[in-house]
Design a protein around this motif. Structure first.
Motif, PDB file in Angstrom:
ATOM      1  N   ALA A 198       6.777  -1.666  -6.507  1.00  0.00           N
ATOM      2  CA  ALA A 198       5.517  -2.294  -6.898  1.00  0.00           C
ATOM      3  C   ALA A 198       5.316  -3.611  -6.158  1.00  0.00           C
ATOM      4  O   ALA A 198       4.203  -3.932  -5.712  1.00  0.00           O
ATOM      5  CB  ALA A 198       5.491  -2.513  -8.402  1.00  0.00           C
ATOM      6  N   ALA A 199       6.389  -4.382  -5.996  1.00  0.00           N
ATOM      7  CA  ALA A 199       6.297  -5.651  -5.265  1.00  0.00           C
ATOM      8  C   ALA A 199       5.956  -5.414  -3.798  1.00  0.00           C
ATOM      9  O   ALA A 199       5.141  -6.132  -3.206  1.00  0.00           O
ATOM     10  CB  ALA A 199       7.622  -6.411  -5.390  1.00  0.00           C
ATOM     11  N   ALA A 200       6.563  -4.386  -3.219  1.00  0.00           N
ATOM     12  CA  ALA A 200       6.261  -4.067  -1.821  1.00  0.00           C
ATOM     13  C   ALA A 200       4.810  -3.631  -1.665  1.00  0.00           C
ATOM     14  O   ALA A 200       4.131  -4.016  -0.701  1.00  0.00           O
ATOM     15  CB  ALA A 200       7.206  -2.973  -1.332  1.00  0.00           C
ATOM     16  N   ALA A 201       4.341  -2.828  -2.604  1.00  0.00           N
ATOM     17  CA  ALA A 201       2.960  -2.352  -2.534  1.00  0.00           C
ATOM     18  C   ALA A 201       1.977  -3.509  -2.600  1.00  0.00           C
ATOM     19  O   ALA A 201       0.982  -3.545  -1.853  1.00  0.00           O
ATOM     20  CB  ALA A 201       2.701  -1.370  -3.670  1.00  0.00           C
ATOM     21  N   GLU A 202       2.227  -4.476  -3.484  1.00  0.00           N
ATOM     22  CA  GLU A 202       1.336  -5.623  -3.597  1.00  0.00           C
ATOM     23  C   GLU A 202       1.303  -6.421  -2.293  1.00  0.00           C
ATOM     24  O   GLU A 202       0.250  -6.906  -1.865  1.00  0.00           O
ATOM     25  CB  GLU A 202       1.788  -6.528  -4.752  1.00  0.00           C
ATOM     26  N   GLU A 238      23.657   0.806  -2.841  1.00  0.00           N
ATOM     27  CA  GLU A 238      22.937  -0.100  -1.956  1.00  0.00           C
ATOM     28  C   GLU A 238      21.440   0.200  -1.970  1.00  0.00           C
ATOM     29  O   GLU A 238      20.881   0.723  -1.011  1.00  0.00           O
ATOM     30  CB  GLU A 238      23.473   0.015  -0.520  1.00  0.00           C
ATOM     31  N   PRO A 239      20.767  -0.115  -3.047  1.00  0.00           N
ATOM     32  CA  PRO A 239      19.323   0.159  -3.099  1.00  0.00           C
ATOM     33  C   PRO A 239      18.576  -0.734  -2.124  1.00  0.00           C
ATOM     34  O   PRO A 239      18.969  -1.880  -1.871  1.00  0.00           O
ATOM     35  CB  PRO A 239      18.966  -0.176  -4.549  1.00  0.00           C
ATOM     36  N   PRO A 240      17.501  -0.236  -1.537  1.00  0.00           N
ATOM     37  CA  PRO A 240      16.743  -1.057  -0.587  1.00  0.00           C
ATOM     38  C   PRO A 240      16.000  -2.188  -1.288  1.00  0.00           C
ATOM     39  O   PRO A 240      15.612  -2.079  -2.448  1.00  0.00           O
ATOM     40  CB  PRO A 240      15.766  -0.048   0.030  1.00  0.00           C
ATOM     41  N   ALA A 241      15.787  -3.280  -0.576  1.00  0.00           N
ATOM     42  CA  ALA A 241      15.008  -4.404  -1.088  1.00  0.00           C
ATOM     43  C   ALA A 241      13.533  -4.157  -0.791  1.00  0.00           C
ATOM     44  O   ALA A 241      13.168  -3.294   0.013  1.00  0.00           O
ATOM     45  CB  ALA A 241      15.475  -5.706  -0.448  1.00  0.00           C
ATOM     46  N   SER A 242      12.685  -4.948  -1.438  1.00  0.00           N
ATOM     47  CA  SER A 242      11.245  -4.766  -1.237  1.00  0.00           C
ATOM     48  C   SER A 242      10.859  -5.001   0.222  1.00  0.00           C
ATOM     49  O   SER A 242       9.948  -4.353   0.742  1.00  0.00           O
ATOM     50  CB  SER A 242      10.460  -5.705  -2.158  1.00  0.00           C
ATOM     51  N   GLY A 243      11.577  -5.910   0.903  1.00  0.00           N
ATOM     52  CA  GLY A 243      11.288  -6.171   2.308  1.00  0.00           C
ATOM     53  C   GLY A 243      11.483  -4.941   3.175  1.00  0.00           C
ATOM     54  O   GLY A 243      10.728  -4.717   4.136  1.00  0.00           O
ATOM     55  N   GLU A 244      12.492  -4.129   2.862  1.00  0.00           N
ATOM     56  CA  GLU A 244      12.716  -2.904   3.623  1.00  0.00           C
ATOM     57  C   GLU A 244      11.568  -1.919   3.436  1.00  0.00           C
ATOM     58  O   GLU A 244      11.159  -1.228   4.373  1.00  0.00           O
ATOM     59  CB  GLU A 244      14.033  -2.255   3.201  1.00  0.00           C
ATOM     60  N   LEU A 245      11.052  -1.854   2.211  1.00  0.00           N
ATOM     61  CA  LEU A 245       9.932  -0.960   1.963  1.00  0.00           C
ATOM     62  C   LEU A 245       8.681  -1.456   2.678  1.00  0.00           C
ATOM     63  O   LEU A 245       7.904  -0.660   3.214  1.00  0.00           O
ATOM     64  CB  LEU A 245       9.672  -0.851   0.459  1.00  0.00           C
TER      65      LEU A 245
END
Length: 559
Positions: free
Chosen positions: A404-408, A371-378
């Protein structure tokens, strides 16, 4: 002890040359450092060349020592043995722009001297051909060659060597004289040298190396008088004064020098060159046969390391901040010297590690097995950290693009984010161990990136199904030992497999072993591994953590 001149370029000549070159650079190191104004006036070219040759010389000595230890004193190592060791030692020990170029030159020479034309030794013609290949190889390794640098000096040396007639001594003398003449002209070719009134530092170092080559074959060391450099007006200036008025480190150029060794194929390295060329300058990629030394100046050190991760396995990562007083930002603008609130956000695979990271001050995102986290969780975790500066540790190669998507996204909200491409929780532990919120953001990111990159990682887990692996076919229930993401060991016993993995990792050296125990790990495995490290590897420390339900039975990190 006096040096006995060598007649041909054989293994003994290689050994003598390395030793003499190391002595020559040792004497000239401070002078070369003092006149170092290009491509960055950071005053370390002489030191970098010395360390590069030191590594080459050590590798050659190891070949001779290994031959003698085997009881084979005659006839000794071959020319091929010695030049391969020299080139490999220089490659893995190369420092800085000039050191990396010199390593490629030695590799080019080795390519000629290990061929069919020189099975046991090389004559003058063979040495000339080797010096030509050295110059050409170095120029090809530099993304954007500039005249008036060590490349120009190397080409002049090769041209003179090819035109010379006679034995190795005559060819070496010609190469040295050609290099000296070209070095004297470098201020006329490169404006920054002309303004400072100095010759090129890398070229000056190469002249010393070629002077050592002359001494190898003639027993006489040419007298190169470069202690005082002639300025444009004909007056003489001390080397320590020559950098006055030259551009200071960090002014008008990238903020960081990034160097690492890389295990990767040719196609991946070709793509890496293109990506790094777009990120910065002073790009030099040298090596081959799966092992490369990468050097580049960039503003985004993390991106340069991440590019290496995508190409293969980078290690021995060294990052130098040019001009610690400068602040280079991405995203929001910050006042120079301001110590903004900073946070670390990390993805962790188990409750035990979540507690460890939290105690160290990190905001955690729990990644349960499958269950890897999604970018929204990050993104939410970054917001929860309430910081203007955030270091993001994905701790999983598969989460690189998600992170990377979360960081952007959070950068668009005015948060300054640095993504460190950690591929395992043990790399994240290493990064977190050197984290210091009180220092400047760039400096903190450099230290954390370097610590993570210097940590090899492994895990011991159980196969869920039959499959093909790098180590062969595994069956469901087999114990797998993965090193840097690839299956390296297939076994039946958890402890035995863990010991095999640990031995394989420590064979390349290490100072600290980190063990993270999962819920299913045998109770005795930590003690067994600690004993193995204590008894088999001197000066290596071990730390053990409880990872809880992290999925893997055991995580291993070696720094």
């Amino acid at each position: 002890m006096a040096q006995v001149p060598q007649t041909f370029f054989d293994a003994l000549a290689v050994r003598a040359w390395c030793g003499l070159a190391l002595d020559a650079l040792g004497r000239a190191r401070e002078e070369i450092d003092a006149i170092n104004v290009y491509p960055v006036a950071d005053g370390d070219t002489g030191t970098n060349l010395y360390l590069t040759v030191e590594s080459a010389a050590a590798a050659v000595e190891a070949v001779f020592a290994g031959h003698e230890a085997g009881g084979n004193r005659e006839p000794g190592p071959t020319l091929a043995d010695a030049v391969r060791a020299m080139a490999h030692g220089a490659l893995i020990g190369a420092r800085g722009n000039s050191g990396t170029i010199l390593a490629q030159m030695l590799r080019g020479m080795a390519q000629v001297l290990t061929g069919d034309e020189a099975p046991g030794h090389a004559d003058g013609r063979g040495l000339g051909l080797a010096l030509r290949r050295a110059a050409d190889s170095a120029r090809q390794a530099v993304a954007h060659p500039v005249e008036g640098t060590v490349l120009t000096v190397a080409s002049a040396a090769a041209h003179a060597a090819e035109a010379a007639e006679g034995d190795c001594g005559a060819v070496a003398r010609a190469a040295h004289e050609g290099a000296r003449a070209a070095l004297a002209e470098t201020p006329d070719q490169l404006p920054v040298l002309r303004r400072a009134g100095v010759v090129d530092a890398g070229g000056r170092g190469l002249v010393s190396v070629l002077a050592a080559l002359v001494a190898t074959f003639t027993g006489e060391t040419p007298h190169d008088r470069h202690a005082r450099v002639e300025a444009r007006d004909g007056t003489s200036r001390d080397p320590a004064e020559c950098a006055d008025g030259a551009p200071a480190p960090g002014q008008g150029g990238p903020a960081f020098e990034v160097i690492y060794l890389l295990e990767a194929g040719d196609a991946a390295v070709a793509r890496l060159r293109e990506r790094l060329d777009g990120l910065g300058d002073s790009l030099v990629v040298v090596g081959g046969d799966g092992l490369w030394n990468v050097h580049v100046h960039v503003d985004d050190a993390g991106a340069a390391v991440e590019a290496g991760v995508e190409a293969g396995r980078p290690y021995r990562i060294r990052i130098t901040h040019f001009g610690a007083g400068d602040v280079h930002t991405t995203g929001a603008e910050w006042t120079r010297g301001e110590r903004a609130q900073r946070a670390v956000v990390a993805v962790v695979p188990g409750e035990g590690l979540a507690g460890l990271y939290t105690e160290a001050g990190a905001t955690t995102v729990l990644a349960r097995p499958g269950e890897p986290p999604a970018s929204g969780e990050l993104v939410e975790a970054v917001r929860r950290a309430h910081a203007r500066e955030v270091v993001l540790l994905p701790n999983d190669a598969d989460l690189r693009h998600t992170a990377a998507a979360a960081a952007e996204q959070v950068r668009a909200e005015g948060v300054r984010v640095a993504l460190i491409p950690t591929r395992s929780a043990v790399q994240g532990i290493a990064a977190l161990a050197v984290h210091e919120p009180g220092r400047r953001f760039d400096e903190d990111v450099v230290a954390m990136t370097s610590a993570a990159g210097a940590t090899r990682y492994a895990e011991v887990t159980v196969a869920e199904r039959q499959s093909w692996t790098m180590a062969g076919i595994c069956q469901a229930g087999d114990v797998l030992g993965l090193v840097d993401g690839d299956v390296a060991v297939i076994g039946q016993d958890v402890t035995a497999t863990a010991e095999a993995v640990l031995d394989r990792m420590l064979a390349a050296g290490g100072e600290l072993v980190t063990l993270v125990l999962g819920d299913g790990a045998p109770a005795s495995v930590a003690a067994r591994l600690e004993t193995r490290v204590r008894e088999g590897y001197l000066a290596v420390d071990t730390v053990v953590y409880d990872g809880g339900g992290q999925g893997a039975l055991l995580l291993i990190g070696v720094e």
